[in-house]
Enzyme design. Structure first.
Site, PDB file in Angstrom:
ATOM      1  N   GLY A 109       7.336   5.152   7.888  1.00 21.77           N
ATOM      2  CA  GLY A 109       6.549   6.376   8.010  1.00 21.77           C
ATOM      3  C   GLY A 109       6.767   7.028   9.353  1.00 21.77           C
ATOM      4  CE  LYS A 155      -1.512   2.979   2.648  1.00 23.82           C
ATOM      5  NZ  LYS A 155      -1.558   4.283   1.971  1.00 23.82           N
ATOM      6  CB  THR A 189       7.518   8.120  15.569  1.00 22.61           C
ATOM      7  OG1 THR A 189       8.805   8.239  14.944  1.00 22.61           O
ATOM      8  CG2 THR A 189       7.678   7.374  16.876  1.00 22.61           C
ATOM      9  CD  GLU A 209      11.468  12.602  11.011  1.00 23.38           C
ATOM     10  OE1 GLU A 209      10.313  12.208  11.219  1.00 23.38           O
ATOM     11  OE2 GLU A 209      12.334  11.923  10.431  1.00 23.38           O
ATOM     12  CD  GLU A 263      14.012   3.268   6.977  1.00 27.83           C
ATOM     13  OE1 GLU A 263      13.759   2.390   6.149  1.00 27.83           O
ATOM     14  OE2 GLU A 263      14.749   4.242   6.733  1.00 27.83           O
ATOM     15  CB  CYS A 277      13.750   8.554   7.823  1.00 23.39           C
ATOM     16  SG  CYS A 277      14.295   7.357   6.621  1.00 23.39           S
ATOM     17  N   GLY A 280       3.671   4.429  13.415  1.00 25.72           N
ATOM     18  CA  GLY A 280       4.428   3.252  13.843  1.00 25.72           C
ATOM     19  C   GLY A 280       3.858   2.667  15.139  1.00 25.72           C
TER      20      GLY A 280
HETATM   21  O1  TXE Z   1       3.352   9.930   7.449  1.00 28.26           O
HETATM   22  P1  TXE Z   1       2.421   8.719   7.770  1.00 28.26           P
HETATM   23  P2  TXE Z   1       2.912  11.366   6.913  1.00 28.26           P
HETATM   24  C1  TXE Z   1       7.445  11.491   9.205  1.00 28.26           C
HETATM   25  C2  TXE Z   1       7.818  12.939   8.960  1.00 28.26           C
HETATM   26  C3  TXE Z   1       6.541  13.533   8.489  1.00 28.26           C
HETATM   27  C4  TXE Z   1       5.539  12.764   9.294  1.00 28.26           C
HETATM   28  C5  TXE Z   1       4.148  12.707   8.740  1.00 28.26           C
HETATM   29  O2  TXE Z   1       8.218  13.527  10.168  1.00 28.26           O
HETATM   30  O3  TXE Z   1       6.434  14.894   8.781  1.00 28.26           O
HETATM   31  O4  TXE Z   1       6.057  11.465   9.362  1.00 28.26           O
HETATM   32  O5  TXE Z   1       4.152  12.217   7.398  1.00 28.26           O
HETATM   33  C6  TXE Z   1       0.226   5.229   5.913  1.00 28.26           C
HETATM   34  N1  TXE Z   1      -2.460   2.658   9.414  1.00 28.26           N
HETATM   35  N2  TXE Z   1       7.792  10.619   8.112  1.00 28.26           N
HETATM   36  O6  TXE Z   1       1.703  11.891   7.582  1.00 28.26           O
HETATM   37  O7  TXE Z   1       1.048   9.197   8.073  1.00 28.26           O
HETATM   38  C7  TXE Z   1       0.144   6.341   4.883  1.00 28.26           C
HETATM   39  O8  TXE Z   1      -0.980   6.174   4.043  1.00 28.26           O
HETATM   40  C8  TXE Z   1      -1.659   2.209   8.441  1.00 28.26           C
HETATM   41  C9  TXE Z   1       9.000   9.870   8.261  1.00 28.26           C
HETATM   42  O9  TXE Z   1       2.810  11.259   5.468  1.00 28.26           O
HETATM   43  O10 TXE Z   1       3.119   7.892   8.774  1.00 28.26           O
HETATM   44  C10 TXE Z   1       1.472   6.194   4.185  1.00 28.26           C
HETATM   45  O11 TXE Z   1       1.378   5.136   3.238  1.00 28.26           O
HETATM   46  N3  TXE Z   1      -1.004   3.002   7.600  1.00 28.26           N
HETATM   47  C11 TXE Z   1       9.096   8.770   7.272  1.00 28.26           C
HETATM   48  C12 TXE Z   1       2.425   5.805   5.330  1.00 28.26           C
HETATM   49  O12 TXE Z   1       1.584   5.273   6.353  1.00 28.26           O
HETATM   50  C13 TXE Z   1      -1.158   4.326   7.749  1.00 28.26           C
HETATM   51  C14 TXE Z   1       8.561   9.016   5.929  1.00 28.26           C
HETATM   52  C15 TXE Z   1       3.225   6.970   5.931  1.00 28.26           C
HETATM   53  O13 TXE Z   1       2.319   7.967   6.354  1.00 28.26           O
HETATM   54  C16 TXE Z   1      -1.982   4.866   8.764  1.00 28.26           C
HETATM   55  C17 TXE Z   1       7.338   9.782   5.935  1.00 28.26           C
HETATM   56  C18 TXE Z   1      -2.659   3.960   9.618  1.00 28.26           C
HETATM   57  N4  TXE Z   1      -3.460   4.370  10.605  1.00 28.26           N
HETATM   58  C19 TXE Z   1       7.032  10.567   7.000  1.00 28.26           C
HETATM   59  N5  TXE Z   1      -1.930   6.217   8.686  1.00 28.26           N
HETATM   60  C20 TXE Z   1      10.402   8.068   7.178  1.00 28.26           C
HETATM   61  N6  TXE Z   1      10.733   7.277   8.185  1.00 28.26           N
HETATM   62  O14 TXE Z   1      11.089   8.147   6.177  1.00 28.26           O
HETATM   63  C21 TXE Z   1      -1.105   6.524   7.660  1.00 28.26           C
HETATM   64  N7  TXE Z   1      -0.657   5.374   7.078  1.00 28.26           N
END
Ligand code: TXE
Length: 529
Positions: A270, A217, A272, A425, A293, A327, A275
């Site tokens: 994505g 996804k 934290t 971050e 990650e 990240c 996560g």
């Molecule tokens: O991330 P999300 P966002 C960090 C960075 C950024 C913040 C928010 O600080 O400002 O996260 O970014 C899916 N159940 N990183 O809001 O929401 C979503 O559809 C399952 C660090 O975009 O975590 C996408 O596919 N999945 C990071 C993925 O999770 C869910 C890279 C990431 O989205 C979900 C990106 C749920 N309940 C952002 N909610 C890195 N480590 O590189 C969302 N998603």
């Protein structure tokens, strides 16, 4: 036309045209021309991919993605339903359980992965183009990333053949022990928007090499290149059901995937915050194995004896690359006090020269901020930095090119460890400077974070470099360089930056389970006389 396979869509990436660049280059003349790719005439529409076939959008709702660099619609992606998700997981479950992939030899799996590498190479320009349009990263960078992904598939193909267990021939004459590795099963892969294709390719080839099946996804704002990869793998001979791609929001399809009882493992990249939800969902469902990650607040430690010119360039790259939306961005500059002021000026000078602008211009180094929400977040942190008393040395403003969203590389001095910009971050092109006097102090500042994803050290003294490398808690370490990597070296974090490792042999082993097999030799010693 609704939901047709990706390959039947018009390809715009070959339509090169010369036009004058529309980007800001501090200290450079604006008169020279460059190659700039055209925008698509209309948004490209995608279906989603389940059990070896494409499903059209039909009555489903649609995400229309606007290019963050240009503000025009570029892709249309279906919002899959719960039933679509179930169909995808069921297809992956069936494909795993009937052993159509895991039952093949490593050599046969390797052949498919090698063909896929060739497919990525052949369609590299197309992938880079749509990646740039959806994400806002510079086209030259997108091309380099796609090139790196070819290597991921090639390397993983070798691992499909070399993956092996262990044996114990030292258990006495009556016993022989064998340890085997088996694929973990159905793996859900949730990826973010900052490196939609690269992060995907740091996982998919390795998961396939292990013999697992997949439901991927992608982020709802950057789904195009994941769908193109599904087509490449299908064309490479991957059996139906082994890779399925569903598109949709995190709160619906993502949440459904992390809670799904038929998913054996989940690889999440994505925030934290999400996560934590993944961990909770695993505990509340089937205790699926997790790879996470998450965020980072990564130190760049610069000693006075470093090659300061190299270090300044590396530090600028470490936070400017992908507009700091990595990240592993080096977002905290920790620099020896005797050179701190001079070094900050050197970095500011690099920032002045960095070419920010149109992602479709081949000379652009820093592109657009990927989402409106992220743009607001970054500008909010810059405001907070000012309000909490940090000194703005460079940048701090939104750049207006008449379209899209851009932020100037930003440098803050006089930062203390309590300030929000030093702790959280930011995920944008914002660098904070903190001085240190001793190696111990540098290590303490570097470790003063809940994260532990990556770190860099710049020094010509090998003893210092190694002591710092040993003491700083981070899953990836760079000495006199930053943000380099390749298919051989694992990725992942210490502390709250995540669990597990991707890529390298470690990345394949992550998607296996270990089974110990005890083999009795000869006549059993009876228990019942
Ligand atoms: O991330 P999300 P966002 C960090 C960075 C950024 C913040 C928010 O600080 O400002 O996260 O970014 C899916 N159940 N990183 O809001 O929401 C979503 O559809 C399952 C660090 O975009 O975590 C996408 O596919 N999945 C990071 C993925 O999770 C869910 C890279 C990431 O989205 C979900 C990106 C749920 N309940 C952002 N909610 C890195 N480590 O590189 C969302 N998603």
């Amino acid at each position: 036309m609704n939901g047709v396979p990706a390959s039947t869509q018009p390809l715009k990436s070959n339509s090169l045209q010369i036009r004058f660049p529309k980007f800001l280059r501090w200290g450079m003349k604006m008169s020279d021309s460059s190659i700039v790719l055209s925008l698509p005439d209309q948004p490209r529409e995608f279906g989603f991919f389940v059990d070896g076939s494409w499903s059209p959008i039909e009555s489903r709702e649609v995400f229309e993605r606007f290019s963050p660099g240009h503000g025009v619609p570029v892709t249309r992606i279906p919002k899959c339903t719960d039933a679509d998700l179930d169909a995808a997981v069921n297809a992956a479950r069936k494909a795993f359980d009937d052993r159509r992939w895991s039952g093949l030899s490593g050599a046969d799996r390797a052949a498919v992965l090698l063909k896929a590498a060739e497919g990525v190479r052949t369609r590299a320009e197309e992938i880079a183009y749509w990646e740039t349009l959806e994400n806002g990263k510079p086209i030259s960078q997108a091309r380099a990333e796609v090139g790196g992904c070819v290597g991921m598939f090639e390397y993983a193909s070798g691992l499909a053949r070399s993956l092996h267990g262990d044996s114990f021939n030292n258990l006495g004459d009556g016993m022989f022990g064998v340890v085997t590795r088996e694929p973990v099963g159905v793996v859900g892969v949730i990826t973010p928007w900052n490196f939609p294709f690269l992060i995907l390719c740091e996982r998919i080839p390795y998961i396939l090499a292990a013999g697992c099946t997949i439901v991927a996804k992608p982020s709802e704002v950057t789904s195009a290149t994941t769908l193109i990869l599904a087509e490449i793998l299908h064309d490479a001979g991957l059996p139906a059901g082994v890779l399925n791609v569903v598109t949709g929001s995190g709160s619906t399809i993502g949440q459904g995937l992390i809670e799904h009882e038929q998913v054996d493992m989940l690889s999440f990249t994505g925030s934290t915050a999400v996560g934590r939800r993944v961990v909770e969902a695993s505990g509340k469902s089937n205790f699926k194995k997790l790879g996470l990650e998450l965020g980072g607040k990564n130190p760049q430690i610069v000693f006075a004896d470093a090659d300061l010119e190299d270090a300044a360039d590396g530090v600028a790259f470490g936070i400017g690359f992908n507009t700091g939306q990595c990240c592993v961005s080096g977002s905290r500059l920790i620099v020896e006090r005797t050179v701190a002021e001079k070094f900050a000026s050197m970095v500011a000078e690099k920032f002045r020269k960095v070419r920010v602008g149109d992602p479709l211009d081949e000379r652009t180094q820093v592109g657009a901020i990927t989402t409106d929400a992220q743009n607001t977040t970054i500008m909010g942190y810059i405001e907070k930095g000012r309000a909490e008393g940090a000194t703005l040395i460079h940048g701090g403003e939104q750049l207006d090119f008449g379209h899209g969203q851009y932020i100037a590389p930003t440098l803050f001095g006089n930062v203390t460890s309590e300030m929000t910009i030093a702790r959280e971050e930011i995920f944008g092109p914002v660098l904070t400077v903190m001085p240190f006097d001793t190696l111990e102090e540098a290590v303490a500042i570097a470790n003063d974070t809940e994260y532990g994803l990556a770190a860099s050290v710049w020094t010509k003294n090998i003893d210092k470099a190694l002591v710092v490398t040993r003491r700083v808690q981070a899953g990836r370490f760079w000495i006199n360089t930053t943000l380099s990597g390749g298919p051989e070296l694992p990725i992942g974090g210490f502390k709250q930056s995540g669990w597990g490792r991707e890529a390298g042999i470690y990345g394949v082993e992550e998607y296996t389970q270990v089974k110990s097999v005890h083999i009795e030799i000869g006549k059993r010693t009876p228990w019942v006389a």
